[in-house]
Design a protein around this motif. Sequence first.
Motif, PDB file in Angstrom:
ATOM      1  N   TRP A  34       0.706  -1.121   0.158  1.00  0.00           N
ATOM      2  CA  TRP A  34      -0.111   0.060   0.081  1.00  0.00           C
ATOM      3  C   TRP A  34       0.669   1.040   0.045  1.00  0.00           C
ATOM      4  N   LYS A  35       2.014   1.173   1.031  1.00  0.00           N
ATOM      5  CA  LYS A  35       2.866   2.232   0.963  1.00  0.00           C
ATOM      6  C   LYS A  35       3.582   2.657  -0.368  1.00  0.00           C
ATOM      7  N   ARG A  36       3.858   1.686  -0.891  1.00  0.00           N
ATOM      8  CA  ARG A  36       4.633   1.869  -2.364  1.00  0.00           C
ATOM      9  C   ARG A  36       3.797   2.271  -3.387  1.00  0.00           C
ATOM     10  N   LEU A  37       2.488   1.657  -3.567  1.00  0.00           N
ATOM     11  CA  LEU A  37       1.614   1.676  -4.759  1.00  0.00           C
ATOM     12  C   LEU A  37       0.696   3.090  -4.431  1.00  0.00           C
ATOM     13  N   ALA A  38       0.310   3.250  -3.174  1.00  0.00           N
ATOM     14  CA  ALA A  38      -0.743   4.457  -3.086  1.00  0.00           C
ATOM     15  C   ALA A  38      -0.114   5.368  -1.670  1.00  0.00           C
ATOM     16  N   PRO A  39       1.092   5.823  -1.804  1.00  0.00           N
ATOM     17  CA  PRO A  39       1.686   6.671  -0.889  1.00  0.00           C
ATOM     18  C   PRO A  39       0.713   7.875  -0.463  1.00  0.00           C
ATOM     19  N   HIS A  40      -0.101   8.175  -1.348  1.00  0.00           N
ATOM     20  CA  HIS A  40      -0.940   9.415  -1.171  1.00  0.00           C
ATOM     21  C   HIS A  40      -2.220   9.095  -0.230  1.00  0.00           C
ATOM     22  N   VAL A  41      -2.535   7.793   0.038  1.00  0.00           N
ATOM     23  CA  VAL A  41      -3.495   7.498   1.067  1.00  0.00           C
ATOM     24  C   VAL A  41      -3.142   7.414   2.331  1.00  0.00           C
ATOM     25  N   ASP A  42      -3.720   8.165   3.012  1.00  0.00           N
ATOM     26  CA  ASP A  42      -3.437   8.487   4.544  1.00  0.00           C
ATOM     27  C   ASP A  42      -3.585   7.246   5.322  1.00  0.00           C
ATOM     28  N   THR A  43      -4.752   6.726   5.427  1.00  0.00           N
ATOM     29  CA  THR A  43      -5.148   5.360   6.062  1.00  0.00           C
ATOM     30  C   THR A  43      -5.179   4.364   5.596  1.00  0.00           C
ATOM     31  N   VAL A  44      -4.210   3.346   5.581  1.00  0.00           N
ATOM     32  CA  VAL A  44      -4.431   2.142   4.766  1.00  0.00           C
ATOM     33  C   VAL A  44      -5.635   1.328   5.299  1.00  0.00           C
ATOM     34  N   PRO A  45      -6.484   0.804   4.610  1.00  0.00           N
ATOM     35  CA  PRO A  45      -7.703   0.023   4.970  1.00  0.00           C
ATOM     36  C   PRO A  45      -6.892  -1.419   5.577  1.00  0.00           C
ATOM     37  N   LYS A  46      -8.128  -1.812   6.254  1.00  0.00           N
ATOM     38  CA  LYS A  46      -7.453  -3.305   6.887  1.00  0.00           C
ATOM     39  C   LYS A  46      -7.835  -4.241   5.639  1.00  0.00           C
ATOM     40  N   GLY A  47      -6.884  -5.334   5.683  1.00  0.00           N
ATOM     41  CA  GLY A  47      -7.070  -6.038   4.351  1.00  0.00           C
ATOM     42  C   GLY A  47      -8.237  -7.140   4.707  1.00  0.00           C
ATOM     43  N   ASN A  48      -8.561  -7.683   3.605  1.00  0.00           N
ATOM     44  CA  ASN A  48      -9.489  -8.629   3.732  1.00  0.00           C
ATOM     45  C   ASN A  48      -9.247  -9.875   2.936  1.00  0.00           C
ATOM     46  N   THR A  49      -9.421 -10.975   3.452  1.00  0.00           N
ATOM     47  CA  THR A  49      -8.967 -12.396   2.651  1.00  0.00           C
ATOM     48  C   THR A  49     -10.102 -12.886   1.954  1.00  0.00           C
ATOM     49  N   HIS A  50     -11.365 -12.324   2.003  1.00  0.00           N
ATOM     50  CA  HIS A  50     -12.325 -13.144   1.591  1.00  0.00           C
ATOM     51  C   HIS A  50     -12.198 -12.872  -0.103  1.00  0.00           C
ATOM     52  N   PRO A  51     -12.444 -14.065  -0.701  1.00  0.00           N
ATOM     53  CA  PRO A  51     -12.361 -13.934  -2.285  1.00  0.00           C
ATOM     54  C   PRO A  51     -13.180 -12.710  -2.969  1.00  0.00           C
ATOM     55  N   GLY A  52     -12.901 -12.291  -3.820  1.00  0.00           N
ATOM     56  CA  GLY A  52     -13.546 -11.381  -4.631  1.00  0.00           C
ATOM     57  C   GLY A  52     -13.572 -10.045  -4.034  1.00  0.00           C
ATOM     58  N   ARG A  53     -13.081  -9.656  -2.917  1.00  0.00           N
ATOM     59  CA  ARG A  53     -13.170  -8.311  -2.223  1.00  0.00           C
ATOM     60  C   ARG A  53     -11.714  -7.635  -2.404  1.00  0.00           C
ATOM     61  N   VAL A  54     -11.534  -6.327  -2.936  1.00  0.00           N
ATOM     62  CA  VAL A  54     -10.659  -5.727  -3.119  1.00  0.00           C
ATOM     63  C   VAL A  54     -10.849  -4.088  -2.898  1.00  0.00           C
ATOM     64  N   HIS A  55     -10.007  -3.628  -2.711  1.00  0.00           N
ATOM     65  CA  HIS A  55      -9.911  -1.888  -2.562  1.00  0.00           C
ATOM     66  C   HIS A  55      -9.534  -1.244  -4.145  1.00  0.00           C
ATOM     67  N   VAL A  56     -10.431  -0.221  -4.267  1.00  0.00           N
ATOM     68  CA  VAL A  56     -10.252   0.516  -5.445  1.00  0.00           C
ATOM     69  C   VAL A  56      -9.707   2.131  -4.975  1.00  0.00           C
ATOM     70  N   VAL A  57      -8.467   2.466  -5.618  1.00  0.00           N
ATOM     71  CA  VAL A  57      -8.181   3.568  -5.353  1.00  0.00           C
ATOM     72  C   VAL A  57      -8.166   4.554  -6.239  1.00  0.00           C
ATOM     73  N   GLN A  58      -8.819   5.625  -6.120  1.00  0.00           N
ATOM     74  CA  GLN A  58      -9.082   6.832  -7.162  1.00  0.00           C
ATOM     75  C   GLN A  58      -9.132   8.090  -6.550  1.00  0.00           C
ATOM     76  N   GLN A  59      -8.023   8.898  -7.128  1.00  0.00           N
ATOM     77  CA  GLN A  59      -7.830  10.403  -6.834  1.00  0.00           C
ATOM     78  C   GLN A  59      -7.852  10.489  -5.217  1.00  0.00           C
ATOM     79  N   GLY A  60      -6.956   9.451  -4.728  1.00  0.00           N
ATOM     80  CA  GLY A  60      -6.915   9.701  -3.275  1.00  0.00           C
ATOM     81  C   GLY A  60      -8.013   9.173  -2.299  1.00  0.00           C
ATOM     82  N   ASN A  61      -8.894   8.629  -3.000  1.00  0.00           N
ATOM     83  CA  ASN A  61     -10.194   8.007  -2.204  1.00  0.00           C
ATOM     84  C   ASN A  61     -10.186   6.396  -2.288  1.00  0.00           C
ATOM     85  N   VAL A  62     -10.364   5.902  -1.330  1.00  0.00           N
ATOM     86  CA  VAL A  62     -10.297   4.419  -1.071  1.00  0.00           C
ATOM     87  C   VAL A  62     -11.747   3.852  -1.079  1.00  0.00           C
ATOM     88  N   HIS A  63     -12.126   2.867  -1.924  1.00  0.00           N
ATOM     89  CA  HIS A  63     -13.619   2.509  -1.739  1.00  0.00           C
ATOM     90  C   HIS A  63     -13.338   0.601  -1.738  1.00  0.00           C
TER      91      HIS A  63
END
Length: 87
Positions: A34-63
């Motif tokens: 996360w720190k290497r690829l999205a250094p502009h994101v202040d708070t790294v979201p908690k990881g999820n190991t459930h298959p099919g769940r991801v985080h999308v980062v766009q313009q500094g927002n994480v969903h």
Amino acid sequence: MHVLLAGHLNRPLGLEVRENFSTLVLGRVTTGTWKRLAPHVDTVPKGNTHPGRVHVVQQGNVHEAHVVWMTDADGVNWLTVPDDYEN
């Protein structure tokens, strides 16, 4: 959907390649990644190991988002016979 690069960005292309992407889709990655690829994101979201769940980062927002989870056989079938809704 077009996948331009999948895998480890720190090997063949270096970290500068992240500047070419307007949207990052990260699934099952470490805090270091996360720190290497999205250094502009202040708070790294908690990881999820459930298959099919991801985080999308766009313009500094994480969903959190859900993606289609397919086996290799499912992917081949979907690409070669897209009208076969039963498999």
